[in-house]
Design a protein around this motif. Structure first.
Motif, mmCIF file in Angstrom:
data_model
loop_
_atom_site.group_PDB
_atom_site.id
_atom_site.type_symbol
_atom_site.label_atom_id
_atom_site.label_comp_id
_atom_site.label_asym_id
_atom_site.label_seq_id
_atom_site.Cartn_x
_atom_site.Cartn_y
_atom_site.Cartn_z
ATOM 1 N N ALA A 118 -19.162 -10.488 -2.851
ATOM 2 C CA ALA A 118 -18.340 -10.477 -4.068
ATOM 3 C C ALA A 118 -16.916 -10.088 -3.690
ATOM 4 O O ALA A 118 -16.672 -9.469 -2.649
ATOM 5 N N ARG A 119 -15.973 -10.466 -4.535
ATOM 6 C CA ARG A 119 -14.568 -10.140 -4.353
ATOM 7 C C ARG A 119 -14.039 -9.584 -5.651
ATOM 8 O O ARG A 119 -14.423 -10.065 -6.718
ATOM 9 N N ALA A 120 -13.186 -8.582 -5.586
ATOM 10 C CA ALA A 120 -12.600 -8.033 -6.813
ATOM 11 C C ALA A 120 -11.225 -7.468 -6.492
ATOM 12 O O ALA A 120 -10.942 -7.099 -5.346
ATOM 13 N N LEU A 121 -10.372 -7.419 -7.507
ATOM 14 C CA LEU A 121 -9.070 -6.788 -7.340
ATOM 15 C C LEU A 121 -9.165 -5.400 -7.962
ATOM 16 O O LEU A 121 -9.530 -5.258 -9.130
ATOM 17 N N LYS A 122 -8.896 -4.350 -7.155
ATOM 18 C CA LYS A 122 -8.980 -2.969 -7.670
ATOM 19 C C LYS A 122 -7.651 -2.281 -7.451
ATOM 20 O O LYS A 122 -7.244 -2.069 -6.308
ATOM 21 N N ASP A 123 -6.968 -1.922 -8.537
ATOM 22 C CA ASP A 123 -5.646 -1.291 -8.443
ATOM 23 C C ASP A 123 -4.730 -2.085 -7.519
ATOM 24 O O ASP A 123 -4.022 -1.516 -6.677
ATOM 25 N N GLY A 124 -4.790 -3.399 -7.614
ATOM 26 C CA GLY A 124 -3.893 -4.237 -6.827
ATOM 27 C C GLY A 124 -4.356 -4.508 -5.399
ATOM 28 O O GLY A 124 -3.737 -5.274 -4.677
ATOM 29 N N THR A 125 -5.459 -3.872 -4.983
ATOM 30 C CA THR A 125 -5.998 -4.122 -3.637
ATOM 31 C C THR A 125 -7.170 -5.089 -3.727
ATOM 32 O O THR A 125 -8.054 -4.939 -4.573
#
Lengths: 173, 173
Positions: free
Chosen positions: B101-108
């Motif tokens: 899976a891929r996710a954007l967390k706080d811009g990272t």
């Protein structure tokens, strides 16, 4: 500096060290092959040996198989039983159990472990291996290794046979 | 010099390297504990990553757990699935399968693997572990790790949670 060997591992002392040599592989479904092999059996002071193995082609040195796992012992009324758990990069795991044996061969005292799989499990894309039998015999600094395998519909039969010599007793690699 | 990464491992590139940090363990049947942890994910050019893990007590540095195994991928119509095989010195083996899976967390940008056991098998004297769920999430050089476990009659629940940082990308250790 190596930690003291856990007392549960005393019966497995003969396996400790790094071993290297060559072997021959055969199976009804593939062409015969020859390989180089290195095994390391090490301990941390805890009641298990770590087992690392890798093989390579004698023709061009490319990596072939690898496997890794742990050996431990359990006490019975009269002695010891041995357990091996193994993971293989082909997507196979193995639980083996067995016994220790001792024999005198041409005046040399030999110790061996004979292990039979109680479980072989695999990922959804791995080859269908259903049973394994492993024998490690050590006479001084020479290890003879046999692996029998039942796979892809074939009955249990000799797959790998190798002869290794102890390179060192070093526990730090 | 590292060999070229096998194309089947491209989706797992984010795991490569040596990782170290600390974690917390809990389970209804034992006292809470804190531990140090090191993980190495390496490759040889073959289509698998080798996985080596060890933990130690933060109180006195004595070795606690260890485990070792391999990761590989398989292609699906639309992407990749991930497979993990593990051997544990407690006498347990595990086959896990799961997804990326891929996710954007706080811009990272974060990448993760979520794995669920399809088999947990054990030696005759090992603890009764029946299911495992593992999550490895990597955001840059930080790895968050969670392990849920069903064991000794308890339902699947959080057992281990750790936060590691990448020490190097070195493939040679």
């Amino acid at each position: 500096m190596s930690p003291a060997l856990h007392p549960d591992l005393e019966p497995l002392t003969f396996l400790l060290g790094t071993w290297a040599g060559t072997g021959d592989g055969a199976y009804p479904t593939i062409a015969d092959f020859a390989y180089g092999e290195q095994i390391t059996m090490a301990h941390t002071g805890a009641p298990f040996l770590s087992y690392m193995q890798r093989t390579w082609s004698l023709a061009d040195n490319r990596p072939l198989h690898a496997e890794t796992g742990y050996l431990r012992t359990s006490r019975t009324g009269t002695g010891w039983r041995v357990q091996l758990v193994v993971a293989q990069p082909t997507g196979i795991v193995e639980v083996d159990e067995g016994v220790l044996a001792r024999a005198l061969k041409d005046g040399t005292s030999c110790e061996s472990i004979v292990l039979t799989s109680t479980t072989v499990a695999r990922t959804s894309t791995a080859k269908d291996v259903t049973a394994v039998r492993r024998v490690w015999e050590v006479c001084g600094d020479v290890m003879s290794e046999r692996l029998e395998m039942a796979a892809v519909g074939q009955p249990l039969q000799l797959h790998l046979e190798a002869r290794l010599t102890r390179q060192d007793h070093d526990n730090d690699r």
